[in-house]
Write an enzyme that holds these catalytic residues in place. Structure first.
Site, short mmCIF file in Angstrom:
data_model
loop_
_atom_site.label_atom_id
_atom_site.label_comp_id
_atom_site.label_asym_id
_atom_site.label_seq_id
_atom_site.Cartn_x
_atom_site.Cartn_y
_atom_site.Cartn_z
N HIS A 86 0.81 -1.21 0.00
CA HIS A 86 0.00 0.00 0.00
C HIS A 86 0.85 1.26 0.00
O HIS A 86 0.54 2.24 -0.67
CB HIS A 86 -0.92 -0.03 1.23
CG HIS A 86 -1.91 1.08 1.28
ND1 HIS A 86 -3.10 1.06 0.62
CD2 HIS A 86 -1.88 2.25 1.94
CE1 HIS A 86 -3.76 2.17 0.86
NE2 HIS A 86 -3.05 2.92 1.66
N GLU B 38 -8.05 7.81 -4.04
CA GLU B 38 -7.72 6.94 -2.90
C GLU B 38 -8.72 5.80 -2.84
O GLU B 38 -9.81 5.91 -3.38
CB GLU B 38 -7.88 7.73 -1.59
CG GLU B 38 -6.65 8.39 -1.05
CD GLU B 38 -5.59 7.41 -0.59
OE1 GLU B 38 -4.46 7.86 -0.35
OE2 GLU B 38 -5.89 6.21 -0.46
N SER B 39 -8.32 4.74 -2.15
CA SER B 39 -9.33 3.71 -1.93
C SER B 39 -9.23 3.20 -0.50
O SER B 39 -8.19 3.30 0.13
CB SER B 39 -9.14 2.55 -2.90
OG SER B 39 -7.97 1.84 -2.57
N HIS B 40 -10.30 2.66 -0.04
CA HIS B 40 -10.34 2.05 1.29
C HIS B 40 -11.10 0.73 1.18
O HIS B 40 -12.09 0.50 1.88
CB HIS B 40 -11.04 3.00 2.27
CG HIS B 40 -10.07 3.71 3.16
ND1 HIS B 40 -10.37 4.14 4.42
CD2 HIS B 40 -8.78 4.07 2.96
CE1 HIS B 40 -9.32 4.72 4.96
NE2 HIS B 40 -8.33 4.70 4.09
N ASN B 41 -10.62 -0.12 0.28
CA ASN B 41 -11.37 -1.33 -0.01
C ASN B 41 -11.47 -2.27 1.18
O ASN B 41 -12.55 -2.71 1.56
CB ASN B 41 -10.73 -2.07 -1.21
CG ASN B 41 -10.71 -1.19 -2.46
OD1 ASN B 41 -11.52 -0.29 -2.60
ND2 ASN B 41 -9.76 -1.45 -3.34
N ARG C 164 -7.07 14.93 2.55
CA ARG C 164 -5.80 15.34 3.18
C ARG C 164 -4.70 15.49 2.13
O ARG C 164 -3.85 16.37 2.25
CB ARG C 164 -5.36 14.30 4.21
CG ARG C 164 -5.97 14.45 5.58
CD ARG C 164 -5.18 13.65 6.60
NE ARG C 164 -4.96 12.29 6.20
CZ ARG C 164 -5.75 11.27 6.51
NH1 ARG C 164 -6.83 11.47 7.23
NH2 ARG C 164 -5.47 10.05 6.11
N GLN D 174 -10.70 2.48 11.77
CA GLN D 174 -10.31 3.89 11.86
C GLN D 174 -11.56 4.72 12.01
O GLN D 174 -12.48 4.61 11.22
CB GLN D 174 -9.54 4.27 10.58
CG GLN D 174 -8.22 3.51 10.47
CD GLN D 174 -7.74 3.40 9.05
OE1 GLN D 174 -8.52 3.43 8.11
NE2 GLN D 174 -6.44 3.26 8.88
N ASP E 184 0.45 14.90 4.98
CA ASP E 184 -0.58 14.31 5.82
C ASP E 184 -0.10 12.95 6.31
O ASP E 184 0.79 12.35 5.71
CB ASP E 184 -1.90 14.15 5.05
CG ASP E 184 -1.81 13.07 3.98
OD1 ASP E 184 -2.66 12.17 3.97
OD2 ASP E 184 -0.86 13.13 3.16
N GLU F 150 -2.39 4.59 12.79
CA GLU F 150 -3.01 5.32 11.67
C GLU F 150 -4.18 6.15 12.15
O GLU F 150 -5.18 6.30 11.46
CB GLU F 150 -3.43 4.33 10.59
CG GLU F 150 -2.22 3.76 9.89
CD GLU F 150 -2.53 2.89 8.68
OE1 GLU F 150 -3.69 2.87 8.24
OE2 GLU F 150 -1.60 2.23 8.19
N GLN G 35 -6.55 8.96 12.51
CA GLN G 35 -6.92 9.85 11.41
C GLN G 35 -6.70 11.31 11.77
O GLN G 35 -6.50 11.67 12.92
CB GLN G 35 -8.41 9.64 11.08
CG GLN G 35 -8.71 8.26 10.55
CD GLN G 35 -8.16 8.04 9.17
OE1 GLN G 35 -8.52 8.74 8.24
NE2 GLN G 35 -7.28 7.08 9.05
#
Lengths: 237, 88, 736
Positions: free
Chosen positions: C42, C86-89, C109, C232, C260, C304, C306
């Site tokens: 990632h 971006e992705s948050h799969n 960000r 998160q 960020d 991580e 946020q």
């Protein structure tokens, strides 16, 4: 003439509203940060714009309602100065008691963003340059826009001509079919008994540029223009 | 013949304490502490879902409620905990 | 150096050996955690970096491309446009609300950290079929997460796409695009360039959230972890304050560097800023504002949590900058300084616990996985389905596919009006348009087509770029840049890696040919079922940005009686493999997918752009998914106006009505013109060598299709809405 736009942490529609006054109406307008210790009384009209003050935490508008600037606003309201609360601003006004009622979660339990038809119910300080009975267009964008008052209070609002805008169809008929959020009696905007405080869920600042409107209209600016015209008369007196 | 009664079951859905609770934090900082209620040290916001459940007894009612919670995912166990309380 | 018990990490033996060799010693556990985070797929792109170099990145408006926080484009008058995806799969599959919301937070960000204000968001979502209640639960909560976050932070979510395929059952895809605007002279970079500058950590306190988040994204999804650290928690309110505080600080002009904290937390952030700046950093963990006590050093470094930003500033400017933060009651701590050592040094309780060369952490050794062409690509059958007997049933079935259905259930939950600059709104066209200055607009689209890409990776991927470009052209824009998000299964699977390779080749070839630079992107691997190891269909998602000057050049799908003739631009071919039609009628996912003829596509795009410029075209709509009939339906429903077309007038060699209606051939548009302008159009089209034909006219309230003299069908628009087009609302209606 000078208009103040109050900003809280999380307010989002301050710049949109500022642009309408500054660029389109060419009126002196000031962005007033909530912690500003200046005297709010030196402004001729106050706007509480939309957004998510304090992230809408606990209840939309409640935390802002307890801020010192709103305490000042209550005093100013008694002097008859025009005050408009738009969307989150409306929520702050009901939580602070400056307007009756409560704003609850939309009946479909979701945020709704779309353009709606609104019937102008009465002419007052904020709608004088619109025709009473006419249908205008503005967008709504809210999670907690369902207006509620007790039946007694509703009758009182009707008697006193405090219901200013209602959700309607394109012909001005009001029913559940054209009520986007379940507000009692399709109420979209109300004023206080004295008529100088207006709370509205639809966003007039987003309906002030024909390029933004699916109908190519700009009815929203008339809310502000009516207020300015009324102020001009008031200030002369 | 077993008598079927109704039981009031409260499902208290709370954020897990070890996770952040931004809503609680804002209420504490911006509402309570700002208005000088400084004897409050922590705030967290939960949700209560109240069910009236037909069951043989309180234990049975609570079990039924637990099944509903899990199958219909009334809460996400990753971020919340669910306490089941009941009265006759 | 202190020793700690063994920690979880995903580094291979080869990688460990490499580290030891470079350091000339064994790394301690804290150092290992940092490297593990930075070397996750990632954060490091170790499997894809060498291939990604093939993508063309230069363009006349490109100021900065891949490798920066966001792509940066010059849009004249000192104004810049920034864009990022971006992705948050993986997080969204287990916590759809939090995963999707923090996905929005993440992309915002990046736009912010290059010094520009984010002005819009788009989402690209893919789930398994809605007949499965779990997928409805995911969709419901992903949309709510994106809505709650974007709405609260006051940035309009102006468009996107949503589609369904069973391959996404256990691996939903949640991609978010953001664009920003700013001044060229105010751009800022994620570099610690001046020795002596101090490092200020702004925002949320650092806690145990999201630990191993980036390595989590770099693995197959296991059984739902009960470990809280994968989650998160989104906080859009603090993000809004961070945006305002940051913009105020940038306006003061006193910030040297900004980054960020995203995947890999502080570990990745520090290594990247010192690598970019060619310097070193020294940080004292004791100075960091923490959420909980008793955190281990490695937890602090790879957390991580946020909503955190790292400011790099000259210590003399601290007073002024901190006032910007204090106004919004934002927490911050001065955590360290920029050194000239080219090392990342971490101090804890007076001891140096990490001392790693920046170059080592920031540059993971690249992996070249083996590739083999998937067998299914060689054994394609090209059988055609029988011509359906019941046209009505077939038509309604196809049009009611949630892939094609009206998406207002989604976008009415997004505040797409805040900012008073959203000119072309969701549903009004295949791209959205936002005003960035008087008479200056940005068009932005996001598209994908896993069905095409599965059957033919090369044509599929290039085809996605073409479609995204056509959508932007259809609103009157000149395409200026693109972003790519490449989503695949496990790269150690040689079929997957071959397909990945093919996809990049295809996108590179087409973008180079047509002249559109890639200014950023992301790669998301490991999207496969944890139990069966079945990978998702290859899912490159492309976002294209375009520039429009002059209100008169704006276009939408909306029909108007002043331009009553409907014109088809481009030729329709018999290539229905991977089509919505085949999928709806249960015909196996085989066949030839629409072939992208690069040259034809270029000419067709130019024709449409030229015709819009000279005012010939009224409504314009790209013709792709669902075919001509879907494209036409979109135009009719948004305008609430009927239309009547004759299939025999469509430029095509196809004989069957189903092929004419549902083919998803590239390089086609539908537009409307005035009767008197057709001759002119015909001449222009001859110069471009692209066929155009009048296929019908607007009028009434029915959607009417003829084939020469045969009246194939005629439906009132309200009927089509309630029986087909509103299917998404119906599916989701029962959801709370």
């Amino acid at each position: 003439m000078n208009v103040a736009i109050i900003q809280f942490p999380g307010t989002n529609c301050d710049m949109d509203t500022y642009r309408v006054f500054n660029d389109y109406l060419e009126i002196d307008v000031t962005l007033f940060w909530h912690e500003n210790t200046d005297n709010l009384e030196k402004y001729d009209a106050i706007i509480l714009p939309g957004g998510f003050s304090y992230g809408d935490r606990l209840r939309a508008g409640i935390i802002a309602a307890y801020s010192p600037v709103i305490k000042q606003l209550k005093k100013i309201s008694l002097k008859g100065k025009p005050i408009i609360g738009i969307c989150n601003g409306f929520q702050i006004l009901v939580e602070s008691g400056l307007l009756p009622g409560a704003l609850l979660t939309n009946s479909n339990l979701k945020f709704i963003c779309k353009w709606v038809n609104l019937k102008v119910e009465h002419n007052n300080l904020f709608t004088n340059s619109l025709q009473s009975g006419s249908v205008i267009h503005m967008p709504i964008a809210h999670n907690e826009g369902r207006y509620y008052v007790s039946d007694d209070k509703l009758q009182e609002l009707e008697r006193n001509n405090q219901i200013i805008l209602r959700y309607s169809d394109s012909d001005g008929n009001t029913s559940m079919d054209n009520n986007p959020n379940g507000s009692i009696s399709n109420i979209a905007a109300v004023s206080n008994a004295n008529g100088n405080v207006l709370g509205m869920m639809p966003h007039p600042e987003r309906a002030s540029d024909p390029l933004l409107s699916p109908y190519s209209t700009n009815n929203g600016i008339e809310i502000f223009r009516s207020m300015i015209l009324s102020l001009e008369v008031m200030l002369k007196e | 013949m077993t008598k079927v009664s109704e039981f009031k079951i409260d499902l208290l859905i709370s954020p897990k304490p070890e996770l952040r609770n931004p809503e609680g934090d804002t209420i504490l900082q911006d509402l309570l502490l700002r208005n000088n209620f400084d004897y409050v040290t922590s705030v967290s916001v939960s949700k209560v879902i109240q069910l009236i459940v037909k069951a043989d007894n309180l234990g049975d009612a609570k079990n039924k409620a637990a099944i509903i919670c899990d199958e219909l995912r009334l809460y996400n166990p990753l971020v919340s905990s669910c306490t089941i309380r009941g009265t006759e | 150096m202190s020793t700690i018990e063994s920690i979880d990490h995903s580094l291979t033996d080869n990688e460990l050996e490499y580290i030891e060799k470079s350091l000339n010693r064994k790394p301690n556990n804290v150092e290992l955690s940092m490297i593990d985070a930075q070397w996750s797929e990632h954060c490091s792109y170790k499997s894809s970096k060498s291939l990604l170099k093939l993508l063309p990145t230069k363009g006349k408006r490109v100021l900065f491309g891949p490798g920066y926080e966001a792509g940066v484009l010059d849009v004249d008058n000192g104004q810049v446009l920034t864009m990022h995806i971006e992705s948050h799969n993986h997080p969204s599959a287990i916590d759809p609300y939090g995963g999707a919301a923090t996905g929005v937070g993440g992309v915002l960000r990046d736009i912010l950290s290059i010094g520009t204000r984010p002005i819009a968001v788009l989402d690209s979502l893919r789930f398994g079929n809605l007949s499965n209640p779990n997928n409805r639960w995911l969709l419901q909560n992903v949309v709510r997460g994106i809505a709650d976050y974007g709405n609260c932070v006051g940035i309009p979510t102006i468009g996107g796409e949503l589609s369904f395929d069973s391959c996404f059952d256990t691996n939903c895809l949640v991609d978010v695009v953001s664009i920003g605007v700013g001044k060229k002279k105010q751009l800022i970079f994620s570099e610690a360039k001046n020795v002596g500058d101090i490092l200020v950590l702004l925002g949320n306190s650092t806690g145990r959230d999201g630990i191993h988040g980036s390595s989590f994204a770099s693995k197959d999804l296991e059984d739902i972890p009960t470990d809280r650290s994968a989650v998160q928690i989104p906080d859009p309110f603090i993000k809004k304050l961070i945006i305002e505080g940051t913009m105020d600080a940038l306006d003061a002009g006193l910030v040297s560097g900004l980054k960020d904290l995203g995947g890999g937390g502080l570990a990745c952030c520090l290594s990247e800023v010192s690598d970019m700046g060619k310097t070193g950093v020294e940080v004292d963990l004791g100075k960091i504002h923490l959420r909980e006590s008793g955190m281990e050093p490695y937890e602090i470094l790879i957390s991580e949590s946020q909503e955190r930003m790292l400011f790099i500033i000259n210590p003399d400017n601290l007073d002024t900058i901190s006032k910007c933060f204090d106004k919004y009651n934002l927490q911050y701590s001065i955590i360290g300084k920029v050194t000239g050592t080219k090392h990342v040094v971490i101090i804890n309780n007076g001891d140096m616990i990490v001392d790693l060369p920046t170059e080592l952490i920031a540059n993971a050794p690249l992996i070249n996985w083996p590739k083999t062409k998937p067998k299914h690509l060689d054994s394609k059958s090209v059988s055609k389905p029988e011509l359906p007997v019941d046209i009505n049933e077939t038509l309604l079935k196809v049009l009611s596919s949630p892939n094609l259905a009206d998406k207002s259930w989604v976008f009415q939950q997004y505040d797409h009006e805040v900012g008073t600059n959203t000119i072309v709104k969701p549903g009004e066209s295949g791209a959205s348009v936002i005003r960035i200055a008087p008479e200056k607009f940005i068009a932005i689209s996001v598209d994908g087509n896993p069905s095409h890409c599965y059957l033919d990776p090369y044509n599929g991927a290039a085809g996605v770029v073409a479609e995204a470009m056509r959508n932007v052209i259809s609103v009157g824009a000149e395409p200026i840049a693109m972003l790519d998000h490449l989503q695949f299964g496990n790269p150690s699977n040689s079929d997957v890696f071959w397909t990945f390779n093919e996809t990049i080749k295809s996108i590179s070839d087409f973008c180079s040919y047509i002249g559109i630079p890639c200014v950023g992107g992301k790669v998301s691997f490991y999207n496969e079922d944890a139990k069966t190891h079945k990978a998702i269909k290859p899912s490159p998602v492309i976002s294209v940005a375009g520039l429009i000057k002059g209100e008169h050049n704006l276009r939408t799908r909306k029909l108007h009686s002043s331009r009553p003739l409907i014109v088809m631009v481009g030729e329709t071919f018999d290539e229905l493999g991977g089509s919505e039609y085949y999928s709806s009628i249960g015909h196996s996912q085989d066949g030839i997918v629409p072939q992208l003829n690069f040259e034809l596509e270029k000419r067709a795009q130019k024709l449409v752009r030229d015709c819009i410029k000279v005012g010939l075209f009224g409504a314009v709509n790209d013709c792709s998914k669902g075919g001509l009939i879907h494209s036409l339906l979109q135009m009719c429903t948004i305008s609430d106006m009927g239309a009547s077309i004759d299939l025999s007038n469509i430029p095509s060699n196809c004989k069957r009505w189903d092929e004419l209606l549902f083919s998803e051939s590239h390089s086609r548009f539908i537009t409307t013109i005035k009767k008197e302008n057709f001759t002119n159009l015909l001449n222009i089209s001859r110069n471009h060598d692209i066929p155009v034909s009048i296929i019908g006219s607007i009028g009434g309230h029915n959607l009417q299709v003829y084939n020469k003299d045969d009246n194939l069908f005629s439906y009132d628009l309200d009927y089509i809405r309630s029986y087909a087009y509103d299917s998404l609302s119906k599916f989701m209606g029962g959801q709370l």
